[in-house]
Write a protein that holds these residues in place. Structure first.
Motif, PDB file in Angstrom:
ATOM      1  N   SER A   1     -66.580 -64.741 -52.913  1.00  0.00           N
ATOM      2  CA  SER A   1     -67.984 -64.475 -53.186  1.00  0.00           C
ATOM      3  C   SER A   1     -68.751 -65.772 -53.430  1.00  0.00           C
ATOM      4  O   SER A   1     -69.898 -65.936 -52.965  1.00  0.00           O
ATOM      5  CB  SER A   1     -68.115 -63.554 -54.402  1.00  0.00           C
ATOM      6  N   ILE A   2     -68.144 -66.708 -54.150  1.00  0.00           N
ATOM      7  CA  ILE A   2     -68.786 -68.005 -54.404  1.00  0.00           C
ATOM      8  C   ILE A   2     -68.999 -68.761 -53.097  1.00  0.00           C
ATOM      9  O   ILE A   2     -70.057 -69.354 -52.863  1.00  0.00           O
ATOM     10  CB  ILE A   2     -67.939 -68.831 -55.391  1.00  0.00           C
ATOM     11  N   VAL A   3     -67.988 -68.732 -52.224  1.00  0.00           N
ATOM     12  CA  VAL A   3     -68.111 -69.404 -50.929  1.00  0.00           C
ATOM     13  C   VAL A   3     -69.247 -68.789 -50.113  1.00  0.00           C
ATOM     14  O   VAL A   3     -70.072 -69.503 -49.515  1.00  0.00           O
ATOM     15  CB  VAL A   3     -66.776 -69.328 -50.156  1.00  0.00           C
ATOM     16  N   GLU A   4     -69.310 -67.441 -50.077  1.00  0.00           N
ATOM     17  CA  GLU A   4     -70.388 -66.774 -49.346  1.00  0.00           C
ATOM     18  C   GLU A   4     -71.747 -67.104 -49.949  1.00  0.00           C
ATOM     19  O   GLU A   4     -72.737 -67.293 -49.231  1.00  0.00           O
ATOM     20  CB  GLU A   4     -70.161 -65.257 -49.365  1.00  0.00           C
ATOM     21  N   HIS A   5     -71.804 -67.182 -51.275  1.00  0.00           N
ATOM     22  CA  HIS A   5     -73.057 -67.513 -51.958  1.00  0.00           C
ATOM     23  C   HIS A   5     -73.528 -68.905 -51.550  1.00  0.00           C
ATOM     24  O   HIS A   5     -74.717 -69.116 -51.251  1.00  0.00           O
ATOM     25  CB  HIS A   5     -72.830 -67.450 -53.473  1.00  0.00           C
ATOM     26  N   ARG A   6     -72.600 -69.851 -51.508  1.00  0.00           N
ATOM     27  CA  ARG A   6     -72.964 -71.219 -51.129  1.00  0.00           C
ATOM     28  C   ARG A   6     -73.384 -71.299 -49.658  1.00  0.00           C
ATOM     29  O   ARG A   6     -74.324 -72.029 -49.316  1.00  0.00           O
ATOM     30  CB  ARG A   6     -71.788 -72.158 -51.404  1.00  0.00           C
ATOM     31  N   LYS A   7     -72.683 -70.548 -48.793  1.00  0.00           N
ATOM     32  CA  LYS A   7     -73.073 -70.526 -47.382  1.00  0.00           C
ATOM     33  C   LYS A   7     -74.488 -69.999 -47.222  1.00  0.00           C
ATOM     34  O   LYS A   7     -75.286 -70.524 -46.444  1.00  0.00           O
ATOM     35  CB  LYS A   7     -72.102 -69.645 -46.577  1.00  0.00           C
ATOM     36  N   HIS A   8     -74.791 -68.944 -47.967  1.00  0.00           N
ATOM     37  CA  HIS A   8     -76.115 -68.348 -47.872  1.00  0.00           C
ATOM     38  C   HIS A   8     -77.173 -69.323 -48.391  1.00  0.00           C
ATOM     39  O   HIS A   8     -78.252 -69.459 -47.799  1.00  0.00           O
ATOM     40  CB  HIS A   8     -76.166 -67.049 -48.670  1.00  0.00           C
ATOM     41  N   THR A   9     -76.869 -70.004 -49.495  1.00  0.00           N
ATOM     42  CA  THR A   9     -77.806 -70.982 -50.045  1.00  0.00           C
ATOM     43  C   THR A   9     -78.060 -72.115 -49.056  1.00  0.00           C
ATOM     44  O   THR A   9     -79.204 -72.548 -48.865  1.00  0.00           O
ATOM     45  CB  THR A   9     -77.253 -71.560 -51.366  1.00  0.00           C
ATOM     46  N   ALA A  10     -76.980 -72.579 -48.401  1.00  0.00           N
ATOM     47  CA  ALA A  10     -77.133 -73.634 -47.402  1.00  0.00           C
ATOM     48  C   ALA A  10     -77.959 -73.146 -46.211  1.00  0.00           C
ATOM     49  O   ALA A  10     -78.788 -73.882 -45.666  1.00  0.00           O
ATOM     50  CB  ALA A  10     -75.766 -74.113 -46.933  1.00  0.00           C
ATOM     51  N   ALA A  11     -77.748 -71.880 -45.815  1.00  0.00           N
ATOM     52  CA  ALA A  11     -78.509 -71.322 -44.699  1.00  0.00           C
ATOM     53  C   ALA A  11     -79.986 -71.201 -45.047  1.00  0.00           C
ATOM     54  O   ALA A  11     -80.857 -71.422 -44.204  1.00  0.00           O
ATOM     55  CB  ALA A  11     -77.942 -69.962 -44.311  1.00  0.00           C
ATOM     56  N   LEU A  12     -80.280 -70.863 -46.303  1.00  0.00           N
ATOM     57  CA  LEU A  12     -81.672 -70.806 -46.732  1.00  0.00           C
ATOM     58  C   LEU A  12     -82.309 -72.192 -46.691  1.00  0.00           C
ATOM     59  O   LEU A  12     -83.464 -72.352 -46.311  1.00  0.00           O
ATOM     60  CB  LEU A  12     -81.758 -70.236 -48.154  1.00  0.00           C
ATOM     61  N   ALA A  13     -81.504 -73.197 -47.084  1.00  0.00           N
ATOM     62  CA  ALA A  13     -82.025 -74.558 -47.145  1.00  0.00           C
ATOM     63  C   ALA A  13     -82.369 -75.098 -45.758  1.00  0.00           C
ATOM     64  O   ALA A  13     -83.370 -75.802 -45.598  1.00  0.00           O
ATOM     65  CB  ALA A  13     -81.017 -75.477 -47.834  1.00  0.00           C
TER      66      ALA A  13
END
Length: 333
Positions: free
Chosen positions: A226-238
């Motif tokens: 879940s943490i990895v997915e959260h970071r991927k999503h944050t990077a995609a938003l950025a």
């Protein structure tokens, strides 16, 4: 809209319970998955499965799965696990992590699509189709990505029920060692019971405690995913490749994982009446049976065949890997 599919899942859970009563060697949850897979292969049933029944089956396979996993925590006591001794605990954790890493690598090497390597690794290393359902919810896997891992883990778990007892005496294992081996290598809790019970109550007790130690690993592994997915999503938003309106940001720690940990702590430190534990166990089994029927109903064996045997190869190799690692753990213990 969800009521028809929900009702069908409930009826299927009752049928699975009836099959288990008639054939005790068939675990109830395995029967539930198998019923879902069988129904999904009937051409006449497919329009209903993808139409009027779809909302309810989706609700069962996701929401009920998470509630059932929370209740599964009430089976786990930290003190029972501690009673295994540090060597058995350490080797059990090592088996889970090595199986997870090895299976994930195999899935990538065989070039399985999407989240399939992650889902197969989760199911084979921890607790079968239940773990696959938990992980698929966290990584937002598509139904077709989830279906193949569910079919594989059901197939290999069923094979274990027939194969492992044949190897018990030829491998020179005592009854307690056999129970340890089963608990460390077989996927689903019900499959563990079916495989270990032939060696007696003491072997069955060891098998269940070892198995539940593996189940406890579901929380940290799903939380890390879940943490990895959260970071991927944050990077995609950025970088502008995703928006908050296009896809919901996954939680850092899923609520059902927190609930599972809370249930483990409650069972460990608060004396609960036996009637409460029995009721929770019955509810957990019923919820997971409905959820696993829903997961099974998404399986299309034709799609599994179209992989050219790649997914089946990964599943069988992972099955051999976890059995070999668990056997090594038994020798060390």
């Amino acid at each position: 809209m969800w009521l028809p599919g929900f009702g069908v899942a409930a009826v299927a859970a009752l049928l699975a319970w009836g099959i288990h009563l008639l054939f005790p060697a068939v675990p109830l949850l395995t029967a539930a998955v198998a019923l879902g897979i069988i129904v999904a292969q009937i051409p006449a049933a497919r329009p209903a499965l993808s139409g009027v029944l779809a909302p309810g089956l989706s609700l069962a396979s996701k929401r009920l799965m998470r509630i059932g996993i929370v209740l599964l925590g009430l089976k786990l006591s930290i003190f029972d696990i501690a009673g295994l001794g540090w060597v058995a605990i350490a080797t059990t954790i090592a088996v889970v992590l090595l199986t997870f890493a090895g299976t994930y690598w195999l899935g990538r090497w065989f070039k399985l699509p999407g989240h399939q390597p992650l889902l197969i690794a989760t199911g084979f290393s921890i607790c079968g189709a239940s773990a696959i359902g938990a992980m698929s919810g966290v990584v937002k896997a598509k139904d077709e990505e989830t279906a193949t891992p569910v079919a594989l883990v059901t197939l290999c778990g069923t094979l274990a029920i027939g194969v492992l007892p044949l190897l018990w005496h030829p491998l020179g294992l005592s009854s307690l060692q056999y129970g340890h081996w089963v608990g460390a290598s077989v996927h689903d809790v019900g499959q563990v019971v079916a495989t270990a019970q032939i060696a007696g109550s003491a072997a069955l007790a060891v098998a269940i405690v070892v198995k539940l130690t593996r189940v406890l690993m579901l929380a940290p592994i799903v939380a890390v995913a879940s943490i990895v997915e959260h970071r991927k999503h944050t990077a995609a938003l950025a970088d502008g490749t995703a928006t908050d309106t296009a896809s919901k940001r996954p939680p850092i720690v899923p609520l059902f994982v927190a609930g599972f940990i809370a249930a483990v702590l409650i069972r460990s430190f608060i004396p609960l009446p036996e009637a409460v534990l029995d009721a929770a166990d019955t509810a957990q089994t019923a919820l997971l049976a409905m959820a696993l029927f829903g997961l099974g109903s998404a399986v299309r064996l034709g799609a599994l065949v179209k992989t050219g045997g790649r997914a089946l190869g990964v599943g069988l190799l992972s099955w051999l890997l976890v059995a070999a690692l668990a056997f090594g753990a038994v020798q060390l213990g």
